[in-house]
Design a protein around this motif. Structure first.
Motif, PDB file in Angstrom:
ATOM      1  N   UNK A  49      -9.551  20.639   3.088  1.00 32.28           N
ATOM      2  CA  UNK A  49      -8.812  21.554   3.960  1.00 32.28           C
ATOM      3  C   UNK A  49      -9.372  22.970   3.896  1.00 32.28           C
ATOM      4  N   UNK A  50      -9.716  23.424   2.688  1.00 30.02           N
ATOM      5  CA  UNK A  50     -10.297  24.763   2.557  1.00 30.02           C
ATOM      6  C   UNK A  50     -11.649  24.838   3.249  1.00 30.02           C
ATOM      7  N   UNK A  51     -12.445  23.793   3.141  1.00 29.69           N
ATOM      8  CA  UNK A  51     -13.732  23.769   3.851  1.00 29.69           C
ATOM      9  C   UNK A  51     -13.524  23.886   5.349  1.00 29.69           C
ATOM     10  N   UNK A  52     -12.527  23.153   5.842  1.00 30.65           N
ATOM     11  CA  UNK A  52     -12.237  23.159   7.274  1.00 30.65           C
ATOM     12  C   UNK A  52     -11.809  24.547   7.746  1.00 30.65           C
ATOM     13  N   UNK A  53     -10.866  25.162   7.011  1.00 25.77           N
ATOM     14  CA  UNK A  53     -10.343  26.460   7.430  1.00 25.77           C
ATOM     15  C   UNK A  53     -11.366  27.584   7.234  1.00 25.77           C
ATOM     16  N   UNK A  54     -12.096  27.550   6.120  1.00 27.41           N
ATOM     17  CA  UNK A  54     -13.127  28.555   5.907  1.00 27.41           C
ATOM     18  C   UNK A  54     -14.267  28.401   6.906  1.00 27.41           C
ATOM     19  N   UNK A  55     -14.565  27.147   7.249  1.00 31.04           N
ATOM     20  CA  UNK A  55     -15.590  26.901   8.254  1.00 31.04           C
ATOM     21  C   UNK A  55     -15.195  27.481   9.597  1.00 31.04           C
ATOM     22  N   UNK A  56     -13.929  27.313   9.967  1.00 30.46           N
ATOM     23  CA  UNK A  56     -13.448  27.886  11.219  1.00 30.46           C
ATOM     24  C   UNK A  56     -13.450  29.403  11.186  1.00 30.46           C
ATOM     25  N   UNK A  57     -13.074  29.962  10.027  1.00 31.43           N
ATOM     26  CA  UNK A  57     -12.996  31.422   9.897  1.00 31.43           C
ATOM     27  C   UNK A  57     -14.380  32.068   9.977  1.00 31.43           C
ATOM     28  N   UNK A  58     -15.371  31.430   9.320  1.00 31.06           N
ATOM     29  CA  UNK A  58     -16.713  32.007   9.304  1.00 31.06           C
ATOM     30  C   UNK A  58     -17.605  31.480  10.421  1.00 31.06           C
ATOM     31  N   UNK A  88     -22.218  22.752   7.260  1.00 34.17           N
ATOM     32  CA  UNK A  88     -22.210  23.140   5.850  1.00 34.17           C
ATOM     33  C   UNK A  88     -21.910  24.629   5.736  1.00 34.17           C
ATOM     34  N   UNK A  89     -21.009  24.974   4.825  1.00 32.83           N
ATOM     35  CA  UNK A  89     -20.624  26.374   4.647  1.00 32.83           C
ATOM     36  C   UNK A  89     -21.750  27.170   3.997  1.00 32.83           C
ATOM     37  N   UNK A  90     -21.817  28.488   4.254  1.00 36.19           N
ATOM     38  CA  UNK A  90     -22.763  29.334   3.518  1.00 36.19           C
ATOM     39  C   UNK A  90     -22.333  29.446   2.061  1.00 36.19           C
ATOM     40  N   UNK A  91     -23.190  29.975   1.187  1.00 35.11           N
ATOM     41  CA  UNK A  91     -22.935  29.940  -0.264  1.00 35.11           C
ATOM     42  C   UNK A  91     -21.588  30.490  -0.729  1.00 35.11           C
ATOM     43  N   UNK A  92     -21.210  31.700  -0.301  1.00 31.83           N
ATOM     44  CA  UNK A  92     -19.974  32.311  -0.810  1.00 31.83           C
ATOM     45  C   UNK A  92     -18.727  31.517  -0.419  1.00 31.83           C
TER      46      UNK A  92
END
Length: 312
Positions: free
Chosen positions: A112-121, A127-131
């Protein structure tokens, strides 16, 4: 004439294309539940596999006896001779009560955090960036720890846990060691998930395969576990001492006080890093199995949902 029999083929594309969006909605609804189930199963499998090593490590962590590989294997052998093969898995039922909800929450919240952070960034579905990748793992570990912290490892079975706590130690015992758990899980979960996701990303870029083979997942998970557990190990020792203080008769109260007492009595290496070499054996195995089991079962459930949807 033969080609004429294939005319209905394109007609099948129409219902398929109109159901694609509906299946996407169905997948979204199932994702959280699937992650919970797969996470619980992955945690149970991994913890059961390394239970004898984990039990041995904990015995050394909560005592002042000096750790060595020879003494560790001697303890395993003596346990086997005294209690039989199943004795090596003593207390595993109580551990499962802690591990399964913890793993379920951790894996589910990470998705869920990957999904929401992915949408935010602006990296939705990528794949999400490092931070953000590091942040997602740390948040997942913190979420799981806050919802599933208990002290059960030192008891023989789950009924003994609740009876003894209610009679002798009180409800506060359940949350003894909560602070070092949170402090330790932030770097551990963050680094572990970060390393695993990073290795998968690098693998995809190099091989052009989006799904690594099981043995590759095991290797990625092993590397992640090795790095993550090494970084957070001193706080894990502190947590164990604080959680089992009522059982061992010690008076560990605060994180810094416990750490100071361990260093004074046993030193930095032999105290705060006691049993780390065993963790280098069991940690990579456990994390590798856990991540691999989660990925494979999660993918399998998705395929089953897909087959069930299109069958109906």
């Amino acid at each position: 004439e033969g080609r004429g029999t294939s005319v209905p083929g394109p007609l099948r594309l129409t219902p398929f294309s109109t159901t694609t969006t509906s299946f996407s909605d169905l997948r979204t609804r199932w994702t959280a539940l699937d992650s919970l189930l797969c996470g619980a199963f992955a945690g149970a499998v991994a913890k059961t596999v390394i239970a004898p090593l984990d039990r041995t490590k904990i015995i050394f962590q909560v005592s002042s006896n000096r750790f060595s590989a020879k003494e560790a294997f001697r303890l395993i052998y003596c346990t086997y001779m005294k209690d039989g093969l199943l004795g090596l898995w003593r207390g595993n039922s109580a551990t499962m009560v802690r591990v399964m909800p913890y793993a379920a929450i951790q894996f589910c919240s990470h998705e869920q955090y990957k999904k929401h952070l992915g949408g935010y960034y602006g990296y939705q579905g990528k794949a999400l960036p490092p931070v953000p990748r590091l942040l997602a793992g740390s948040l997942a570990g913190t979420t799981a720890a806050m919802m599933a912290v208990t002290a059960k490892e030192m008891y023989s079975n789950i009924m003994h846990v609740f009876v003894r706590i209610s009679q002798e130690e009180g409800v506060r015992t359940l949350y003894r060691g909560f602070t070092p758990t949170i402090l330790g899980v932030i770097p551990y979960a963050g680094i572990t998930f970060f390393t695993y996701e990073t290795l998968k990303k690098l693998h995809t870029e190099k091989t052009k395969r989006s799904h690594p083979y099981p043995y590759e997942r095991l290797a990625f998970g092993a590397c992640a576990g090795l790095i993550g557990q090494s970084a957070s190990y001193p706080l894990d020792v502190v947590r164990r001492r604080m959680q089992t203080a009522g059982v061992t008769g010690s008076s560990y109260v605060t994180v810094l006080g416990t750490m100071r007492e361990i260093i004074t009595r046993e030193g930095v290496v032999h105290g705060l890093y006691k049993g780390l070499s065993m963790n280098w054996v069991k940690g990579p195995i456990a994390v590798g199995i856990s991540f691999t089991t989660f990925d494979i079962t999660h993918s399998l459930l998705f395929k089953l949902h897909q087959m069930s949807y299109f069958t109906h």
